[in-house]
Write a protein that holds these residues in place. Structure first.
Motif, PDB file in Angstrom:
ATOM      1  N   GLU A   1       0.830  -1.209   0.000  1.00  0.00           N
ATOM      2  CA  GLU A   1       0.000   0.000   0.000  1.00  0.00           C
ATOM      3  C   GLU A   1       0.865   1.259   0.000  1.00  0.00           C
ATOM      4  N   LEU A   2       1.916   1.276   0.792  1.00  0.00           N
ATOM      5  CA  LEU A   2       2.806   2.439   0.830  1.00  0.00           C
ATOM      6  C   LEU A   2       3.481   2.680  -0.522  1.00  0.00           C
ATOM      7  N   VAL A   3       3.926   1.594  -1.148  1.00  0.00           N
ATOM      8  CA  VAL A   3       4.596   1.743  -2.444  1.00  0.00           C
ATOM      9  C   VAL A   3       3.605   2.200  -3.511  1.00  0.00           C
ATOM     10  N   GLU A   4       2.468   1.524  -3.589  1.00  0.00           N
ATOM     11  CA  GLU A   4       1.487   1.881  -4.615  1.00  0.00           C
ATOM     12  C   GLU A   4       0.878   3.257  -4.379  1.00  0.00           C
ATOM     13  N   GLY A   5       0.809   3.670  -3.126  1.00  0.00           N
ATOM     14  CA  GLY A   5       0.240   4.971  -2.799  1.00  0.00           C
ATOM     15  C   GLY A   5       1.272   6.083  -2.730  1.00  0.00           C
ATOM     16  N   GLY A   6       2.499   5.809  -3.134  1.00  0.00           N
ATOM     17  CA  GLY A   6       3.530   6.829  -3.099  1.00  0.00           C
ATOM     18  C   GLY A   6       3.822   7.338  -1.700  1.00  0.00           C
ATOM     19  N   GLY A   7       3.752   6.446  -0.718  1.00  0.00           N
ATOM     20  CA  GLY A   7       4.023   6.818   0.670  1.00  0.00           C
ATOM     21  C   GLY A   7       2.783   7.220   1.439  1.00  0.00           C
ATOM     22  N   VAL A   8       1.640   7.203   0.784  1.00  0.00           N
ATOM     23  CA  VAL A   8       0.367   7.563   1.420  1.00  0.00           C
ATOM     24  C   VAL A   8      -0.509   6.313   1.501  1.00  0.00           C
ATOM     25  N   VAL A   9      -1.088   6.076   2.660  1.00  0.00           N
ATOM     26  CA  VAL A   9      -1.930   4.907   2.861  1.00  0.00           C
ATOM     27  C   VAL A   9      -3.391   5.269   2.614  1.00  0.00           C
ATOM     28  N   ASP A  10      -4.009   4.553   1.688  1.00  0.00           N
ATOM     29  CA  ASP A  10      -5.456   4.646   1.479  1.00  0.00           C
ATOM     30  C   ASP A  10      -6.065   3.616   2.433  1.00  0.00           C
TER      31      ASP A  10
END
Length: 131
Positions: A63-72
């Protein structure tokens, strides 16, 4: 393939290894008691199996990687539920079986977790494991 920084991968490998190593000792405590630990008797099983802590850490890193460091948070909750559905026998706590099944069935995670332990949320240490 997800592009995960080397330091994060190293951390995940360490987590998974330590988790699987430690998980083997729970069986010894259940079957042989503390004397086996005190005698440093090695677990007989050849298989090292990581637990729900590693399973959920993998979802969090993805999630962190796919969200660019932001958690959905919605996607994270669904990821936890999907990982649970793929393998329910990783040592999830009793209440998490109910929580993750309900989230996987489409119930809003906010409502499901808010109802745990009389509205107090989780009393476990899973969040600390994933930090």
């Amino acid at each position: 393939m997800i592009d995960v920084p080397t330091a994060a991968l190293d951390s995940l490998y360490g987590l998974a290894f330590g988790d699987a190593f430690g998980d083997r000792w729970f069986g010894i405590l259940r079957t042989q008691g503390p004397a086996a630990l005190e005698a440093r008797t090695l677990p007989p099983e050849p298989l090292w199996r990581w637990s729900d802590d590693t399973a959920q850490a993998l979802i969090l890193v993805r999630e962190l990687v796919e969200g660019g460091g932001v958690v959905d948070q919605d996607r994270l909750a669904l990821g936890f539920a999907a990982a649970y559905a793929e393998d329910t026998h990783r040592g999830y706590g009793a209440s998490m079986h109910d929580v993750l099944r309900r989230i996987g069935a489409g119930e809003p995670w906010q409502e499901v977790v808010a109802g745990q332990f009389g509205g107090q949320g989780s009393w476990g240490n899973g969040a600390a494991m994933r930090a």
